[in-house]
Every structure is written in structure tokens, then in C-alpha cells.
Design a protein around this motif. Structure first.
Motif, PDB file in Angstrom:
ATOM      1  N   LEU A 272      51.262 -56.207 -15.621  1.00 29.02           N
ATOM      2  CA  LEU A 272      51.302 -55.440 -14.384  1.00 29.02           C
ATOM      3  C   LEU A 272      50.989 -53.973 -14.637  1.00 29.02           C
ATOM      4  O   LEU A 272      50.275 -53.327 -13.855  1.00 29.02           O
ATOM      5  N   ALA A 273      51.511 -53.430 -15.726  1.00 31.03           N
ATOM      6  CA  ALA A 273      51.259 -52.030 -16.046  1.00 31.03           C
ATOM      7  C   ALA A 273      49.791 -51.788 -16.379  1.00 31.03           C
ATOM      8  O   ALA A 273      49.265 -50.695 -16.139  1.00 31.03           O
ATOM      9  N   ALA A 274      49.112 -52.799 -16.936  1.00 27.77           N
ATOM     10  CA  ALA A 274      47.712 -52.659 -17.321  1.00 27.77           C
ATOM     11  C   ALA A 274      46.759 -53.198 -16.265  1.00 27.77           C
ATOM     12  O   ALA A 274      45.580 -53.439 -16.557  1.00 27.77           O
TER      13      ALA A 274
ATOM     14  N   GLN B 187      40.335 -56.806 -12.397  1.00 26.43           N
ATOM     15  CA  GLN B 187      41.178 -57.963 -12.094  1.00 26.43           C
ATOM     16  C   GLN B 187      41.314 -58.160 -10.587  1.00 26.43           C
ATOM     17  O   GLN B 187      41.325 -59.286 -10.090  1.00 26.43           O
ATOM     18  N   VAL B 188      41.453 -57.059  -9.861  1.00 25.95           N
ATOM     19  CA  VAL B 188      41.574 -57.146  -8.407  1.00 25.95           C
ATOM     20  C   VAL B 188      40.298 -57.725  -7.807  1.00 25.95           C
ATOM     21  O   VAL B 188      40.336 -58.627  -6.955  1.00 25.95           O
ATOM     22  N   ILE B 189      39.152 -57.219  -8.232  1.00 30.93           N
ATOM     23  CA  ILE B 189      37.878 -57.703  -7.711  1.00 30.93           C
ATOM     24  C   ILE B 189      37.679 -59.178  -8.052  1.00 30.93           C
ATOM     25  O   ILE B 189      37.242 -59.978  -7.212  1.00 30.93           O
ATOM     26  N   GLY B 190      38.013 -59.557  -9.272  1.00 31.84           N
ATOM     27  CA  GLY B 190      37.874 -60.949  -9.673  1.00 31.84           C
ATOM     28  C   GLY B 190      38.755 -61.876  -8.856  1.00 31.84           C
ATOM     29  O   GLY B 190      38.338 -62.984  -8.491  1.00 31.84           O
ATOM     30  N   PHE B 191      39.980 -61.444  -8.571  1.00 32.53           N
ATOM     31  CA  PHE B 191      40.890 -62.267  -7.777  1.00 32.53           C
ATOM     32  C   PHE B 191      40.325 -62.512  -6.385  1.00 32.53           C
ATOM     33  O   PHE B 191      40.355 -63.639  -5.874  1.00 32.53           O
TER      34      PHE B 191
ATOM     35  N   TYR C 159      52.228 -61.761   3.927  1.00 29.32           N
ATOM     36  CA  TYR C 159      51.993 -60.763   2.879  1.00 29.32           C
ATOM     37  C   TYR C 159      52.700 -61.149   1.579  1.00 29.32           C
ATOM     38  O   TYR C 159      52.176 -60.911   0.487  1.00 29.32           O
ATOM     39  N   LEU C 160      53.894 -61.721   1.688  1.00 30.25           N
ATOM     40  CA  LEU C 160      54.609 -62.152   0.489  1.00 30.25           C
ATOM     41  C   LEU C 160      53.871 -63.288  -0.221  1.00 30.25           C
ATOM     42  O   LEU C 160      53.836 -63.342  -1.457  1.00 30.25           O
ATOM     43  N   HIS C 161      53.293 -64.183   0.547  1.00 32.68           N
ATOM     44  CA  HIS C 161      52.540 -65.280  -0.055  1.00 32.68           C
ATOM     45  C   HIS C 161      51.326 -64.746  -0.813  1.00 32.68           C
ATOM     46  O   HIS C 161      51.030 -65.193  -1.941  1.00 32.68           O
ATOM     47  N   ILE C 162      50.620 -63.792  -0.212  1.00 33.69           N
ATOM     48  CA  ILE C 162      49.447 -63.212  -0.878  1.00 33.69           C
ATOM     49  C   ILE C 162      49.864 -62.522  -2.175  1.00 33.69           C
ATOM     50  O   ILE C 162      49.224 -62.688  -3.223  1.00 33.69           O
ATOM     51  N   ALA C 163      50.957 -61.752  -2.118  1.00 36.94           N
ATOM     52  CA  ALA C 163      51.432 -61.058  -3.311  1.00 36.94           C
ATOM     53  C   ALA C 163      51.868 -62.054  -4.379  1.00 36.94           C
ATOM     54  O   ALA C 163      51.605 -61.852  -5.578  1.00 36.94           O
ATOM     55  N   SER C 164      52.525 -63.131  -3.983  1.00 39.97           N
ATOM     56  CA  SER C 164      53.000 -64.129  -4.947  1.00 39.97           C
ATOM     57  C   SER C 164      51.834 -64.808  -5.654  1.00 39.97           C
ATOM     58  O   SER C 164      51.849 -65.003  -6.874  1.00 39.97           O
ATOM     59  N   VAL C 165      50.800 -65.167  -4.886  1.00 38.53           N
ATOM     60  CA  VAL C 165      49.625 -65.808  -5.490  1.00 38.53           C
ATOM     61  C   VAL C 165      48.928 -64.844  -6.440  1.00 38.53           C
ATOM     62  O   VAL C 165      48.470 -65.228  -7.527  1.00 38.53           O
ATOM     63  N   PHE C 166      48.859 -63.574  -6.061  1.00 38.68           N
ATOM     64  CA  PHE C 166      48.204 -62.585  -6.924  1.00 38.68           C
ATOM     65  C   PHE C 166      48.975 -62.405  -8.226  1.00 38.68           C
ATOM     66  O   PHE C 166      48.388 -62.356  -9.315  1.00 38.68           O
ATOM     67  N   LEU C 167      50.290 -62.334  -8.145  1.00 36.33           N
ATOM     68  CA  LEU C 167      51.102 -62.151  -9.355  1.00 36.33           C
ATOM     69  C   LEU C 167      51.070 -63.383 -10.254  1.00 36.33           C
ATOM     70  O   LEU C 167      51.187 -63.260 -11.478  1.00 36.33           O
ATOM     71  N   ASP C 168      50.919 -64.563  -9.657  1.00 34.49           N
ATOM     72  CA  ASP C 168      50.863 -65.792 -10.461  1.00 34.49           C
ATOM     73  C   ASP C 168      49.649 -65.805 -11.380  1.00 34.49           C
ATOM     74  O   ASP C 168      49.646 -66.490 -12.411  1.00 34.49           O
ATOM     75  N   GLY C 169      48.625 -65.048 -11.013  1.00 35.39           N
ATOM     76  CA  GLY C 169      47.419 -65.026 -11.829  1.00 35.39           C
ATOM     77  C   GLY C 169      47.460 -64.052 -12.981  1.00 35.39           C
ATOM     78  O   GLY C 169      46.515 -64.005 -13.788  1.00 35.39           O
ATOM     79  N   LEU C 170      48.545 -63.278 -13.089  1.00 37.94           N
ATOM     80  CA  LEU C 170      48.644 -62.322 -14.189  1.00 37.94           C
ATOM     81  C   LEU C 170      49.167 -63.012 -15.440  1.00 37.94           C
ATOM     82  O   LEU C 170      50.059 -63.859 -15.357  1.00 37.94           O
ATOM     83  N   PRO C 171      48.662 -62.647 -16.608  1.00 40.73           N
ATOM     84  CA  PRO C 171      49.110 -63.294 -17.851  1.00 40.73           C
ATOM     85  C   PRO C 171      50.479 -62.781 -18.283  1.00 40.73           C
ATOM     86  O   PRO C 171      50.993 -61.781 -17.767  1.00 40.73           O
TER      87      PRO C 171
END
Length: 317
Positions: A66-68, A73-77, A47-59
Motif C-alpha cells: 500500500l505504501a508503494a 498499478q491503478v491504471i492496470g487495475f 464504494y466499499l466493494h470497489i475498495a475491497s476488490v482493489f485492495l485484494d489485488g495488492l501483493p
């Protein structure tokens, strides 16, 4: 050596790097998974790996992104992962739910994760017949320490339907000989006490009589060769596969032995709730997959063909 050089002032102690907002979020998320959810280390790591990869894609800047965070973005990921979307969907939903519960984001975005097509429950649970099960057990050389250990492990898998990590986590104090029961450590930190069948207890006794000295370790199953260490979950999984392959059982393993027990209990008249209790399921919906193998009971639900004329019943005849 490094600790000694630091103690005499020759080498300096480096200052710990400052945690970024992203690292702070992951640390808090890990604490949530382990302490509040009680998940196993393997699941937490995934689960941590999935979260880390998801956060790496945020500008950048990260806090503003994160607030926006939006559903788009979720669907695109998820869609960008292609065939791997199915393996990350569950973990991503858990992370997005945590972001909302912790107040990091103001909207529930876990439902924005698109469902990935999968037909996991479309087939029947794989099981072994009595002859195949006997062949698997016969592959253990019970005159040796390794053979007795493997036989006891296979008996726990086949007679109690334990998961691999439940076998590896079994300790000496968990076997209550006078009461004839065994305490099992289930998922999410749960513990359950089940009756210990006589044949399983005898297999454990035969192994424990020649079990290698384990020092301070209280695990029931130990490695046979030095260094002596408790048997791991991966070792139990490989052990079951190896003995199934030696018996000529293709695609065999701990899970197939577990399915065999559930199917046999259902054939003997046990209810789904009773089977779920033995297997350690928290929901009867998980156990309901085994209802598909009860063809006798399912046959009663089949409606007769509405056409009375046999010739009309099959227009292709």
C-alpha cells in the motif's frame, strides 16, 4: 437459545477475530464515507466493494504494497476491468483520494484513474407528453388503498420531481399543512423545504385518510399487505415502472417523470437555477443537460450558412 447456553456457561463466547490491516482500513474508510461525506447506504456499499476488490489485488505484505502504490498499478487495475471500468472509476477515485487525505499513501493517485469513454449526456432527456402523463395517472385505481398510495407517489414524482429515495424517506412530520410546504431529504444529508402543490396535497390527504395502521412508523407511505413496513426506494422505483408499462409507456419510470417535470419547467420559462432548486441539484452544471431541449433558445445561437447562393449552399443537390 445460544445466548441462554452462554449465560449458564455451557457454550463459550468466541473471541472476536483480530482485524487485519486491510479490514482496519476498510472500517476507517466506511466511517469516512458515512460521517464525513454523508453518503447514502447504497453508495457506501458500492464504494466499499470497489475498495475491497482493489485492495485484494495488492501483493503481500499488505502495508508495504500500500505504501508503494503507484499510478501504473491503478491504471492496470482499471484497464483489466474492460467494459466495467466506467462503473468503478468514480468510486476508485474517491478511495484513492481518501488514502492520500488519511496519510496512508504519500501521493495523490486519484488523477491516475483513466477516464472511461461514455456518452451519457449525448442524447436528450426522456420526457412524456401530457397525454402519456395522464395515461400513467389513470392506471391507479383510486378507490383502493393501493391505488391511492400509488397515485400520491406518482404525483410527488411528476409534480415535484422527487427521487425514489426522497419519496420513500418522506415522513408525516415533513408535511407542514398550515404552511403548505414539504420538507425533503436530499442527498448527502441535506434538507430542503419546497411549496406543496394543491393537487399533490389533495392526493396525500386522500391516501392518509385510509393509510394502514403503521404502529410506531412515521413514514408516509407504507406497504399495503402485512407485515406493515415503510415503502422502500426499490418499491417506489418498481411502482413507477409498473404504472408506466400499464399505460403503454416504454422505458418509463421515476427518472422519466423527473425529466418530464424539468422539461416542462424549462418550457414555461424557468431558469436552470430555478429548475436545479426544485430537483435538488447542488450544481448548475448538472441541470444544464435540460438546456438541450430548449430548441427555441438554442436556435438563436445558430449562425447562418456563410454562402449566399442557395445552390452553392448544398453542393450535393
Amino acid at each position: 437459545m445460544l445466548a441462554y447456553l452462554r449465560s449458564i456457561g455451557v457454550a463459550t463466547v468466541p473471541e472476536p477475530p483480530l482485524e487485519t490491516p486491510r479490514q482496519q482500513l476498510l472500517v476507517a474508510y466506511e466511517r469516512y464515507l458515512t460521517r464525513e461525506r454523508g453518503l447514502r447506504l447504497l453508495t457506501v456499499t458500492k464504494y466499499l466493494h470497489i475498495a475491497s476488490v482493489f485492495l485484494d489485488g495488492l501483493p503481500d505484505p499488505f502495508p508495504d504494497a500500500l505504501a508503494a502504490l503507484s499510478a501504473e498499478q491503478v491504471i492496470g487495475f482499471v484497464c483489466d476491468k474492460g467494459a466495467g471500468a466506467k462503473s468503478i472509476s468514480g468510486g476508485l477515485r474517491v478511495f484513492l483520494r481518501y488514502l492520500y487525505l488519511s496519510g496512508t499513501v504519500g501521493r495523490e493517485l486519484d488523477e491516475a484513474v483513466p477516464p472511461a469513454a461514455g456518452w451519457k449526456l449525448s442524447g436528450l432527456p426522456a420526457r412524456l407528453d401530457a397525454a402519456a402523463m395522464a395515461a400513467v395517472m389513470a392506471t391507479c385505481d383510486r378507490a383502493s388503498t393501493t391505488g391511492r398510495r400509488d397515485y400520491a407517489i406518482l404525483m410527488l414524482l411528476a409534480r415535484l420531481g422527487l427521487r425514489a429515495h426522497e419519496v420513500a424517506g418522506l415522513e408525516l412530520d415533513d408535511i407542514r399543512w398550515r404552511a403548505g410546504t414539504v420538507v425533503l431529504r436530499r442527498k448527502c444529508g441535506r434538507s430542503e423545504e419546497l411549496p406543496l402543490p394543491v393537487d399533490v396535497g389533495q392526493a396525500l390527504v386522500d391516501y392518509l385518510q385510509i393509510r394502514p395502521a403503521a404502529g410506531a412508523f412515521r413514514a408516509v407511505f407504507m406497504s399495503v399487505v402485512a407485515p406493515r413496513r415503510p415503502t422502500t426506494r426499490a418499491a417506489v422505483t418498481l411502482l413507477a415502472r409498473r404504472h408506466c408499462a400499464a399505460a403503454g409507456v416504454a422505458s418509463g419510470g421515476a427518472r422519466r417523470l423527473r425529466h418530464t417535470l424539468a422539461s416542462d419547467l424549462l418550457a414555461a420559462g424557468a431558469s436552470l437555477s430555478e429548475i436545479g432548486l426544485v430537483l435538488g441539484h447542488r450544481s448548475v452544471s448538472v441541470t444544464s443537460i435540460y438546456a438541450k431541449v430548449d430548441r427555441v433558445a438554442l436556435a438563436e445561437l445558430v449562425r447562418p450558412w456563410p454562402l449566399a447562393d442557395p445552390e452553392e449552399a448544398n453542393p450535393w443537390a
